[in-house]
Write an enzyme that holds these catalytic residues in place. Structure first.
Site, PDB file in Angstrom:
ATOM      1  N   GLY A   1      -9.791  59.406 -65.379  1.00 20.79           N
ATOM      2  CA  GLY A   1      -9.055  60.548 -64.837  1.00 20.79           C
ATOM      3  C   GLY A   1      -8.765  60.390 -63.363  1.00 20.79           C
TER       4      GLY A   1
ATOM      5  N   GLU B   1     -15.783  55.679 -55.179  1.00 22.08           N
ATOM      6  CA  GLU B   1     -16.516  55.282 -56.393  1.00 22.08           C
ATOM      7  C   GLU B   1     -17.723  54.482 -55.948  1.00 22.08           C
ATOM      8  OE1 GLU B   1     -16.460  55.661 -59.992  1.00 22.08           O
ATOM      9  OE2 GLU B   1     -18.343  54.691 -59.432  1.00 22.08           O
TER      10      GLU B   1
ATOM     11  N   THR C   1     -16.975  55.431 -67.173  1.00 19.78           N
ATOM     12  CA  THR C   1     -17.694  55.266 -68.444  1.00 19.78           C
ATOM     13  C   THR C   1     -16.892  54.413 -69.415  1.00 19.78           C
ATOM     14  OG1 THR C   1     -18.700  57.444 -68.182  1.00 19.78           O
ATOM     15  CG2 THR C   1     -18.699  56.527 -70.401  1.00 19.78           C
ATOM     16  N   CYS C   2     -15.624  54.730 -69.564  1.00 21.04           N
ATOM     17  CA  CYS C   2     -14.800  54.082 -70.591  1.00 21.04           C
ATOM     18  C   CYS C   2     -14.831  52.561 -70.449  1.00 21.04           C
ATOM     19  CB  CYS C   2     -13.368  54.603 -70.511  1.00 21.04           C
ATOM     20  SG  CYS C   2     -12.274  53.784 -71.668  1.00 21.04           S
TER      21      CYS C   2
ATOM     22  N   CYS D   1     -15.894  53.294 -74.156  1.00 19.77           N
ATOM     23  CA  CYS D   1     -14.851  52.844 -75.085  1.00 19.77           C
ATOM     24  C   CYS D   1     -14.664  51.326 -75.159  1.00 19.77           C
ATOM     25  CB  CYS D   1     -13.491  53.428 -74.701  1.00 19.77           C
ATOM     26  SG  CYS D   1     -13.538  55.015 -73.900  1.00 19.77           S
TER      27      CYS D   1
ATOM     28  N   LYS E   1     -17.802  49.226 -76.176  1.00 18.85           N
ATOM     29  CA  LYS E   1     -18.106  49.695 -77.540  1.00 18.85           C
ATOM     30  C   LYS E   1     -17.152  49.070 -78.553  1.00 18.85           C
ATOM     31  CE  LYS E   1     -15.832  52.695 -79.185  1.00 18.85           C
ATOM     32  NZ  LYS E   1     -15.923  54.120 -78.985  1.00 18.85           N
TER      33      LYS E   1
ATOM     34  N   TYR F   1      -8.892  47.179 -61.892  1.00 14.29           N
ATOM     35  CA  TYR F   1      -8.771  48.578 -61.436  1.00 14.29           C
ATOM     36  C   TYR F   1      -8.660  48.647 -59.911  1.00 14.29           C
ATOM     37  CZ  TYR F   1      -9.225  51.462 -65.594  1.00 14.29           C
ATOM     38  OH  TYR F   1      -8.967  52.114 -66.769  1.00 14.29           O
TER      39      TYR F   1
ATOM     40  N   TYR G   1     -20.578  60.978 -82.126  1.00 10.89           N
ATOM     41  CA  TYR G   1     -19.807  59.738 -82.035  1.00 10.89           C
ATOM     42  C   TYR G   1     -20.701  58.530 -81.753  1.00 10.89           C
ATOM     43  CZ  TYR G   1     -15.263  62.153 -81.233  1.00 10.89           C
ATOM     44  OH  TYR G   1     -14.115  62.889 -81.328  1.00 10.89           O
TER      45      TYR G   1
ATOM     46  N   GLU H   1     -21.269  55.421 -84.221  1.00 14.22           N
ATOM     47  CA  GLU H   1     -20.611  54.162 -83.847  1.00 14.22           C
ATOM     48  C   GLU H   1     -21.633  53.043 -83.664  1.00 14.22           C
ATOM     49  OE1 GLU H   1     -18.085  55.049 -80.484  1.00 14.22           O
ATOM     50  OE2 GLU H   1     -16.466  55.725 -81.802  1.00 14.22           O
TER      51      GLU H   1
ATOM     52  N   ARG I   1     -30.734  65.853 -86.783  1.00 10.35           N
ATOM     53  CA  ARG I   1     -31.504  67.094 -86.933  1.00 10.35           C
ATOM     54  C   ARG I   1     -30.896  68.091 -87.915  1.00 10.35           C
ATOM     55  NH1 ARG I   1     -30.518  69.995 -81.031  1.00 10.35           N
ATOM     56  NH2 ARG I   1     -28.269  70.174 -81.136  1.00 10.35           N
TER      57      ARG I   1
ATOM     58  N   GLY J   1     -25.827  63.377 -76.784  1.00 12.22           N
ATOM     59  CA  GLY J   1     -24.800  64.042 -75.986  1.00 12.22           C
ATOM     60  C   GLY J   1     -24.795  63.555 -74.540  1.00 12.22           C
TER      61      GLY J   1
ATOM     62  N   ASP K   1     -14.581  64.477 -68.152  1.00 13.26           N
ATOM     63  CA  ASP K   1     -15.870  64.857 -68.738  1.00 13.26           C
ATOM     64  C   ASP K   1     -16.692  65.801 -67.865  1.00 13.26           C
ATOM     65  OD1 ASP K   1     -15.037  63.011 -70.561  1.00 13.26           O
ATOM     66  OD2 ASP K   1     -16.820  61.748 -70.457  1.00 13.26           O
TER      67      ASP K   1
ATOM     68  N   HIS L   1       4.784  49.364 -98.026  1.00  7.21           N
ATOM     69  CA  HIS L   1       4.015  48.933 -99.186  1.00  7.21           C
ATOM     70  C   HIS L   1       3.658  47.461 -99.093  1.00  7.21           C
ATOM     71  CE1 HIS L   1       2.577  49.274-103.258  1.00  7.21           C
ATOM     72  NE2 HIS L   1       3.249  48.183-103.581  1.00  7.21           N
TER      73      HIS L   1
ATOM     74  N   GLU M   1       0.577  54.339 -96.567  1.00 12.83           N
ATOM     75  CA  GLU M   1       1.668  54.914 -97.367  1.00 12.83           C
ATOM     76  C   GLU M   1       1.189  56.119 -98.175  1.00 12.83           C
ATOM     77  OE1 GLU M   1       3.325  52.436-100.562  1.00 12.83           O
ATOM     78  OE2 GLU M   1       1.466  51.283-100.572  1.00 12.83           O
TER      79      GLU M   1
HETATM   80  P1  NDP Z   1     -22.049  64.319 -79.272  1.00 16.39           P
HETATM   81  O1  NDP Z   1     -22.010  65.562 -78.499  1.00 16.39           O
HETATM   82  O2  NDP Z   1     -20.862  63.841 -79.990  1.00 16.39           O
HETATM   83  O3  NDP Z   1     -23.220  64.425 -80.353  1.00 16.39           O
HETATM   84  C1  NDP Z   1     -24.537  64.693 -79.977  1.00 16.39           C
HETATM   85  C2  NDP Z   1     -25.387  64.632 -81.223  1.00 16.39           C
HETATM   86  O4  NDP Z   1     -26.750  64.744 -80.846  1.00 16.39           O
HETATM   87  C3  NDP Z   1     -25.082  65.762 -82.180  1.00 16.39           C
HETATM   88  O5  NDP Z   1     -25.233  65.275 -83.476  1.00 16.39           O
HETATM   89  C4  NDP Z   1     -26.157  66.787 -81.820  1.00 16.39           C
HETATM   90  O6  NDP Z   1     -26.532  67.579 -82.900  1.00 16.39           O
HETATM   91  C5  NDP Z   1     -27.316  65.892 -81.469  1.00 16.39           C
HETATM   92  N1  NDP Z   1     -28.229  66.507 -80.519  1.00 16.39           N
HETATM   93  C6  NDP Z   1     -27.917  67.192 -79.390  1.00 16.39           C
HETATM   94  N2  NDP Z   1     -29.022  67.595 -78.751  1.00 16.39           N
HETATM   95  C7  NDP Z   1     -30.075  67.149 -79.484  1.00 16.39           C
HETATM   96  C8  NDP Z   1     -31.466  67.259 -79.341  1.00 16.39           C
HETATM   97  N3  NDP Z   1     -32.013  67.870 -78.303  1.00 16.39           N
HETATM   98  N4  NDP Z   1     -32.237  66.694 -80.286  1.00 16.39           N
HETATM   99  C9  NDP Z   1     -31.686  66.058 -81.338  1.00 16.39           C
HETATM  100  N5  NDP Z   1     -30.370  65.921 -81.528  1.00 16.39           N
HETATM  101  C10 NDP Z   1     -29.564  66.464 -80.614  1.00 16.39           C
HETATM  102  O7  NDP Z   1     -22.624  63.249 -78.262  1.00 16.39           O
HETATM  103  P2  NDP Z   1     -22.571  61.682 -78.242  1.00 16.39           P
HETATM  104  O8  NDP Z   1     -23.687  61.295 -77.359  1.00 16.39           O
HETATM  105  O9  NDP Z   1     -22.507  61.089 -79.597  1.00 16.39           O
HETATM  106  O10 NDP Z   1     -21.178  61.409 -77.526  1.00 16.39           O
HETATM  107  C11 NDP Z   1     -20.931  61.983 -76.258  1.00 16.39           C
HETATM  108  C12 NDP Z   1     -19.473  62.264 -76.057  1.00 16.39           C
HETATM  109  O11 NDP Z   1     -18.795  61.058 -75.855  1.00 16.39           O
HETATM  110  C13 NDP Z   1     -18.813  62.973 -77.208  1.00 16.39           C
HETATM  111  O12 NDP Z   1     -18.511  64.278 -76.843  1.00 16.39           O
HETATM  112  C14 NDP Z   1     -17.572  62.194 -77.510  1.00 16.39           C
HETATM  113  O13 NDP Z   1     -16.433  63.008 -77.327  1.00 16.39           O
HETATM  114  C15 NDP Z   1     -17.560  61.059 -76.515  1.00 16.39           C
HETATM  115  N6  NDP Z   1     -17.369  59.807 -77.237  1.00 16.39           N
HETATM  116  C16 NDP Z   1     -16.161  59.555 -77.794  1.00 16.39           C
HETATM  117  C17 NDP Z   1     -15.964  58.408 -78.509  1.00 16.39           C
HETATM  118  C18 NDP Z   1     -14.654  58.143 -79.164  1.00 16.39           C
HETATM  119  O14 NDP Z   1     -13.673  58.761 -78.804  1.00 16.39           O
HETATM  120  N7  NDP Z   1     -14.599  57.261 -80.149  1.00 16.39           N
HETATM  121  C19 NDP Z   1     -17.027  57.430 -78.675  1.00 16.39           C
HETATM  122  C20 NDP Z   1     -18.264  57.816 -78.083  1.00 16.39           C
HETATM  123  C21 NDP Z   1     -18.410  58.968 -77.381  1.00 16.39           C
HETATM  124  P3  NDP Z   1     -25.788  68.939 -83.302  1.00 16.39           P
HETATM  125  O15 NDP Z   1     -24.514  68.522 -83.955  1.00 16.39           O
HETATM  126  O16 NDP Z   1     -26.755  69.553 -84.268  1.00 16.39           O
HETATM  127  O17 NDP Z   1     -25.613  69.717 -82.060  1.00 16.39           O
END
Ligand code: NDP
Length: 452
Positions: free
Chosen positions: A16, A35, A42-43, A48, A51, A99, A177, A181, A198, A261, A302, A436, A441
């Site tokens: 961004g 920076e 991150t990306c 990204c 990954k 960059y 995600y 992944e 969970r 997260g 973010d 095809h 398709e």
């Molecule tokens: P997400 O927010 O996607 O998922 C977090 C996961 O951890 C959820 O399943 C959540 O459960 C669980 N969780 C949260 N807190 C706890 C806790 N205290 N104990 C146990 N489990 C918990 O986070 P990610 O880390 O996977 O990804 C971060 C961000 O990065 C995402 O928002 C995504 O948009 C981005 N990202 C995008 C990608 C892409 O575009 N391909 C690839 C990787 C990341 P619950 O669902 O129950 O809350």
């Protein structure tokens, strides 16, 4: 000419921030960027890009097996983690420097250091005091660390990109995600993967048909999925870790990886000095114009957003620069149909509303679904299926949701997202000639709705 050192100061050299700085300087503004770590954010560094490189590496694993049905007789060759890591690191270094060059060539003044607020127009950057008329916070996020007993033994995604040794087994915590992944990455590269989530079904919030379909595919590959299960504690035993789960299970593993997260990167920014307000979850609070409560301080990506997606941050940074420095006040980001893909195995993708969200909005909808064995697996013999789903708004026949699990989804959905953003109807899909033989398709040949 303003009385400030810069017209625009961007804090954070990720997707961004870099985009916004480059666009602003192109509009004639005097722009600087700070920076403190690696350009690209991150990306490029721990998201990204590496990954996707790891996911490509992982895809080769099963591909060697699939090739046998096509007459290739070689057995699966050995995998060398160090080669992958070295090549990945070189590519990331190349991008970091690309960059910097991009910014330098554009005429953005670079401060390769962290910035923090002294007051609403003044920043401290590497010991210097710098003033700016407009300031953008684009500092991104950072993986959240778990807090259970033994959390010090656990890695998060930043570290997964620099593991010294490739583990024989991995326990992943989380159902978003990153967990899904990396389950694909580690499994394809030869580790035994256990994923603990969970809740009752991972990928919460996605169309409710998609996660169970993916879960079945992952189980068929031998990935251990345990839902309604979390980590209670982790202990270390020589070079192995013992994971104690909330369901009383003990799992011995070579690596524990938590993916629960991400949190916004605001530590060190000293937002208090500028009086910048935060949301309840600690993100920078912004309005529709990306403005914080201090009107000349903005935030994108973010650090401020529920969408943690690079292309969203890019679009926001771009729009903001256009608005501020090119008098394009009406420019905005269209968040209606943001496509997103999960690079799982097989990958998943989604654009628009899930069935449950469409129903919750009270829309009358028509659902089209299909699942089938993709052609490549007729000869490979692999038991893998593809799932596709379209959601149509009955009132105007528009396609308002598209969800898919299967090979090549991320490549396919970009085009579908264009069509949906252009307001395509089911009739438009129907009169489009298919390519095809492809899986894609199927999107133009689904004729019978499955439920109303
Ligand atoms: P997400 O927010 O996607 O998922 C977090 C996961 O951890 C959820 O399943 C959540 O459960 C669980 N969780 C949260 N807190 C706890 C806790 N205290 N104990 C146990 N489990 C918990 O986070 P990610 O880390 O996977 O990804 C971060 C961000 O990065 C995402 O928002 C995504 O948009 C981005 N990202 C995008 C990608 C892409 O575009 N391909 C690839 C990787 C990341 P619950 O669902 O129950 O809350």
């Amino acid at each position: 000419m303003s009385n400030y050192d810069f017209d625009y100061f961007v804090i954070g050299g990720g997707s961004g921030g870099v985009r916004s700085a480059r666009i602003a300087v192109g509009h004639g503004a005097k722009v600087a960027i700070a920076e403190g770590k690696d350009y690209g954010g991150t990306c490029v560094n721990v998201g990204c890009v590496p990954k996707k490189l790891f996911a490509y590496a992982s895809d080769f694993g099963p591909a060697f097996e699939d090739a046998r049905g096509y007459g290739w007789s070689a057995t699966r060759p050995a995998f060398d983690w160090n080669i992958l890591l070295k090549n990945k690191n070189e590519e990331i270094k190349r991008l970091n420097s690309a960059y910097k060059t991009l910014l330098d060539n554009a005429g953005v003044k670079r401060f390769d250091d962290y910035a923090s607020f002294i007051n609403t127009h003044t920043l401290e950057v590497g010991g210097e005091q710098i003033t700016a008329e407009h300031i953008l916070i684009a500092t991104g996020g950072t993986p959240r660390r778990p807090t259970f007993k033994g959390a010090e033994h656990v890695i998060v995604s930043d570290e997964a990109f620099y593991l010294k040794d490739f583990p024989k087994s991995v326990v992943l915590q989380g159902g978003g995600y990153v967990a899904v992944e990396f389950a694909h990455i580690f499994h394809g590269l030869g580790a035994h993967v256990t994923l603990l989530y969970r809740g009752p079904m991972f990928l919460r919030g996605f169309d409710e048909d998609m996660p169970p379909f993916l879960a079945e595919e992952m189980k068929k590959q031998g990935i251990d999925l345990h839902f309604e299960t979390d980590i209670e504690s982790v202990s270390k035993n020589d070079d192995q870790f013992i994971v104690n789960t909330t369901t009383g299970r003990k799992i011995e593993t070579g690596l524990v990886f938590s993916a629960i997260g991400r949190d916004p990167n605001i530590d060190g920014l000293n937002v208090k000095a500028a009086g910048i307000a935060l949301t309840e979850t600690g993100q920078i609070k912004i309005n529709e114009d990306y403005q914080t409560n201090i009107p000349h301080i903005y935030a994108v990506g973010d650090v401020a957003n529920q969408y943690h997606l690079t292309p969203v941050a890019l679009a926001e940074g771009h729009v903001l620069a256009d608005r501020l420095f090119n008098k394009q006040k009406d420019r905005s980001v269209d968040y209606r149909y943001v496509p997103t893909a999960i690079f799982s195995g097989p990958p998943c993708g989604t654009v628009g509303l899930s069935e449950q969200d469409a129903r919750a909005k009270g829309l009358e909808i028509e659902i089209y679904k299909t699942d089938f064995k993709p052609m490549i697996h007729t000869l490979s013999g692999r038991d893998e299926r593809t799932f596709m789903k379209l959601i149509i708004n009955k009132a105007d026949n528009k396609v308002i949701g598209c969800h898919m699990v299967g090979r090549d989804v991320p490549e396919m959905l970009q085009g579908i997202a264009v069509a949906m953003n252009a307001g395509a109807t089911k009739a438009d899909f129907d009169r489009t000639i298919g390519i095809h033989p492809t899986s894609a398709e199927e999107f133009v040949t689904m004729r019978t709705p499955v439920s109303n």
